[in-house]
Structures are given as C-alpha cells and as structure tokens.
Design a protein around this motif. Sequence first.
Motif, PDB file in Angstrom:
ATOM      1  N   GLY A  59     -52.407 122.774 -22.153  1.00 43.26           N
ATOM      2  CA  GLY A  59     -51.067 122.554 -22.675  1.00 43.26           C
ATOM      3  C   GLY A  59     -50.331 121.453 -21.967  1.00 43.26           C
ATOM      4  O   GLY A  59     -49.127 121.245 -22.203  1.00 43.26           O
ATOM      5  N   LEU A  60     -51.009 120.705 -21.099  1.00 42.41           N
ATOM      6  CA  LEU A  60     -50.384 119.632 -20.333  1.00 42.41           C
ATOM      7  C   LEU A  60     -50.737 118.278 -20.929  1.00 42.41           C
ATOM      8  O   LEU A  60     -51.686 118.141 -21.717  1.00 42.41           O
ATOM      9  CB  LEU A  60     -50.837 119.686 -18.871  1.00 42.41           C
ATOM     10  N   LEU A  61     -49.948 117.274 -20.546  1.00 42.67           N
ATOM     11  CA  LEU A  61     -50.237 115.915 -20.984  1.00 42.67           C
ATOM     12  C   LEU A  61     -51.596 115.469 -20.450  1.00 42.67           C
ATOM     13  O   LEU A  61     -51.966 115.780 -19.307  1.00 42.67           O
ATOM     14  CB  LEU A  61     -49.150 114.957 -20.503  1.00 42.67           C
ATOM     15  N   SER A  62     -52.324 114.756 -21.279  1.00 40.78           N
ATOM     16  CA  SER A  62     -53.658 114.278 -20.904  1.00 40.78           C
ATOM     17  C   SER A  62     -53.653 112.757 -20.855  1.00 40.78           C
ATOM     18  O   SER A  62     -52.991 112.086 -21.655  1.00 40.78           O
ATOM     19  CB  SER A  62     -54.693 114.777 -21.919  1.00 40.78           C
ATOM     20  N   GLU A  63     -54.426 112.233 -19.921  1.00 41.90           N
ATOM     21  CA  GLU A  63     -54.599 110.784 -19.787  1.00 41.90           C
ATOM     22  C   GLU A  63     -56.029 110.376 -20.119  1.00 41.90           C
ATOM     23  O   GLU A  63     -56.482 109.293 -19.733  1.00 41.90           O
ATOM     24  CB  GLU A  63     -54.235 110.346 -18.373  1.00 41.90           C
ATOM     25  N   ASP A  64     -56.745 111.230 -20.858  1.00 48.82           N
ATOM     26  CA  ASP A  64     -58.124 110.898 -21.223  1.00 48.82           C
ATOM     27  C   ASP A  64     -58.176 109.700 -22.169  1.00 48.82           C
ATOM     28  O   ASP A  64     -59.162 108.940 -22.163  1.00 48.82           O
ATOM     29  CB  ASP A  64     -58.801 112.109 -21.876  1.00 48.82           C
ATOM     30  N   TYR A  65     -57.150 109.545 -23.013  1.00 51.14           N
ATOM     31  CA  TYR A  65     -57.097 108.432 -23.962  1.00 51.14           C
ATOM     32  C   TYR A  65     -55.702 107.813 -23.893  1.00 51.14           C
ATOM     33  O   TYR A  65     -54.722 108.466 -23.534  1.00 51.14           O
ATOM     34  CB  TYR A  65     -57.393 108.893 -25.390  1.00 51.14           C
ATOM     35  N   SER A  66     -55.620 106.554 -24.298  1.00 46.65           N
ATOM     36  CA  SER A  66     -54.353 105.827 -24.302  1.00 46.65           C
ATOM     37  C   SER A  66     -53.804 105.756 -25.727  1.00 46.65           C
ATOM     38  O   SER A  66     -54.280 106.464 -26.631  1.00 46.65           O
ATOM     39  CB  SER A  66     -54.549 104.427 -23.732  1.00 46.65           C
ATOM     40  N   GLU A  67     -52.813 104.893 -25.939  1.00 44.71           N
ATOM     41  CA  GLU A  67     -52.262 104.728 -27.274  1.00 44.71           C
ATOM     42  C   GLU A  67     -53.284 104.162 -28.260  1.00 44.71           C
ATOM     43  O   GLU A  67     -53.145 104.342 -29.474  1.00 44.71           O
ATOM     44  CB  GLU A  67     -51.024 103.812 -27.214  1.00 44.71           C
ATOM     45  N   ASN A  68     -54.293 103.485 -27.735  1.00 46.61           N
ATOM     46  CA  ASN A  68     -55.372 102.969 -28.590  1.00 46.61           C
ATOM     47  C   ASN A  68     -56.407 104.064 -28.836  1.00 46.61           C
ATOM     48  O   ASN A  68     -57.611 103.906 -28.583  1.00 46.61           O
ATOM     49  CB  ASN A  68     -56.028 101.747 -27.954  1.00 46.61           C
ATOM     50  N   LEU A  69     -55.919 105.187 -29.303  1.00 51.38           N
ATOM     51  CA  LEU A  69     -56.754 106.375 -29.452  1.00 51.38           C
ATOM     52  C   LEU A  69     -57.899 106.140 -30.435  1.00 51.38           C
ATOM     53  O   LEU A  69     -59.055 106.520 -30.173  1.00 51.38           O
ATOM     54  CB  LEU A  69     -55.875 107.547 -29.920  1.00 51.38           C
ATOM     55  N   GLY A  70     -57.632 105.509 -31.596  1.00 54.75           N
ATOM     56  CA  GLY A  70     -58.678 105.302 -32.605  1.00 54.75           C
ATOM     57  C   GLY A  70     -59.798 104.423 -32.103  1.00 54.75           C
ATOM     58  O   GLY A  70     -60.984 104.735 -32.305  1.00 54.75           O
ATOM     59  N   GLU A  71     -59.449 103.332 -31.436  1.00 53.47           N
ATOM     60  CA  GLU A  71     -60.483 102.437 -30.929  1.00 53.47           C
ATOM     61  C   GLU A  71     -61.317 103.132 -29.858  1.00 53.47           C
ATOM     62  O   GLU A  71     -62.537 102.921 -29.793  1.00 53.47           O
ATOM     63  CB  GLU A  71     -59.838 101.178 -30.371  1.00 53.47           C
TER      64      GLU A  71
END
Length: 391
Positions: free
Chosen positions: A118-130
């Motif tokens: 339930g916490l914020l994740s930094e696994d992906y950035s705003e370029n999630l699709g790419e």
Amino acid sequence: MRWPGSYNMRIHRIQVENFGKLHGFRMEMKEGCNVICAANGWGKSTLAAFIKAMFYGLDYTSKRSLADNERKKYLPWQGGAFGGSLEFSTEKKAYRVERFFGAKDKEDTFALYDLTTGLLSEDYSENLGEELFCVDRRAFERSSFFIQQNFSAAINDSLSARLTHVEEDAGDMKNYEKAVASLEEKMKYYKKTGNRGQIGKLKERRSAVRQELADCQSREEEMIRQKECLAEKRQERDRLSGQIRKLQAELSQAQSYGEWAAKRAQYDLLKGRAMEEEANVRRILDSLQSYEHVPPGEEELDRCREEIYCLHTLDGQEKAAAKELKKEKRRLSKLREELEEIPAPGRFWGILALVLVLSGVCAMSLSRILPGAGLAAAGAAAAFVQFYHMD
C-alpha cells in the motif's frame, strides 16, 4: 499481454474518475481475453485511450484540432478530476497506477503504489509504458491501440526493433527516425517544462546539495569558533580556579589571623585583669603587713558586728531625733511668735514652760526618759502658771 523479452503483464481493474464522456466508471478485468461489445458512442475508444494514458500519459500540444490534441479531446465533459487509476500485475508484483491531468503537462500528477504494502513504489517511473512494454508511445499506438477514424497498419522503428529482437542494443540502430524519436523522448524525460524533468530534478538536487554543503561549512566554521571559545573558556576557568585557590588560601590565613587576634585580645584582657587582681592582692598584703597582730577571730568579729549594728541603730535614732528637733524648732518658732503676742506678766512663765518642755522632749529622744519626763512636767506647771497670770 507479453512482448518478447518483457514480463507477463495483466490488467485487473480499471477505475475512471473523469475521462471524456466516462465518469465514475469501474471495470473488473477477467483472465483471458476481455471483449467489450457496445453500441456506438458508448465510450469504447475513450476507454482504450484511458488505458493508454495510464501507461504513457497524455502529450501536450498547442494544436487546436481534437484529433491531434488528446488532452483537449478527452477533457471531462462534466468537469471534475481529469484521470483515474488502473491496477495491474507483472510476474513479480501487483501495482496501482494513478494519473491525473491538467490543462498543461506540468500540472499532471503520477503515482505508483505497491498493492502488497500500500506504499508508494519506485520500481517504475512516469515512463511506465516504455519500461513495461519496451516500446514507445507510437509503437504502442500501432500495435495495441488503434484509432477508429485514422487506422494505420504501418510500423515504426521501435516496433520493428521489438519484432526483430534487436532492442537489446538500441545504440546500433542506424535509422534516423528512431534516433530522433529516442532523443526526443529522452529530452522529454530529462528536460520537461516547469523543471519537472530529470535535469531539473538533478539541478534541484545539486542546489540542495550545495546548500547543504554551505550549511555544513557554516556549521563547521561555527564548530571551530565554538571550539576556540571553549578553549578560551577552559583557560579562563583554569585562571579563575587558580585565583579561587589563592583567595581561599588568603582567606584561610585571614581567618587564622582573625582567630589569633581574638585570642590575643582575650589574652590581653585576661592579662589586664590578672594585673589588676595582682595589684589588689599587693595592696591587701601591704595592708595586712601594717597589722602587728594576727587577724581577729570569730568572737572578735561577732563583737565588731554587734557594735556596728548598735552604731547603725544609734545613727538611725540620731537621724530621727534630728528630724524631731527640726519639728520642735519649727514649733518653737511658732510658739515664740505666739509668745510675743502674750502680755508681759505671763511671758516669763510661758518662755520657761517652753524651754522645759523642749528640754524634756530632747532628753526622751536621747533615751533619757525619766529626766525628760521631769522636765516636761515642769514645763507643764510653768504653762499652768502662765495661763493663771493671763486670766
């Protein structure tokens, strides 16, 4: 869906707050192929555009045409928050991505949550699709998202690279379009309007680090000053401690001198008293040496005490007689005045009676009672003769 070299990814839930004509829309996705069959105008293309926007966001353009400006095209009809969320999973974790859009891309917000914690994740950035699909927006539009009015089956370099398995080394692509597109995407990533890109973030971080470094240097200088001040204070403390010890020693000496002076004064006082007593003793001894005989005994002392008592008694009687004599003198003066008023024949007898009476009183006051009584009787007889002559 699965691309070569990518993870298995599955969409679980779609939640649209406001996007185009869709408002408060919820949809649970089942395993396998999900088919939406609805009448024209239901919002199927809008839902597909929402899914693409959740992964790739919305491009910002100044073009006024709705066909070329998705941000303007899908602006909510009814107002409210522009965006929503989408839950998906990969082979490793499950996530929820939330995107909300503004009039410009600098007003957009992006958040990725780990559904397990339930916490914020930094696994992906705003370029999630790419990062998930390893293709850019244009390749996604030409492979998994088809615009109803402008359908095109052409492929671009990104899609071609994915299909030919050459995405592992993008630096080997010779195609100009791919290179330019890649540079544009990277420029968008590193430099966004409003300093929201990676370059702006790094500049902000650099400024923050510089400020932190300046603060550290300032604190270090302040620490050095404090250390110098501490050293000075310690020297001052040592100096004051030495002065205190010296003053304590002087005070101890002063106290000892004060005690000595007090004892000296007491000694002088006692010495003076002793000398006075010695002088008294010497006088007494000198007085005793003048006596030829030894001091009197108890009997002699008792006799002296009795004589002293008699002397005191006689002295008291003498004082009383003196008082009485004064009274009689006053009476004599009065009688003389009265005698002067008496006729001449009886004056002799009156004077005689007065003399005899006063003599008798004086004799009785001197403890000679019988002679005094006789004189007083004679004075009474003379007074009788006086009264006789007066008649």
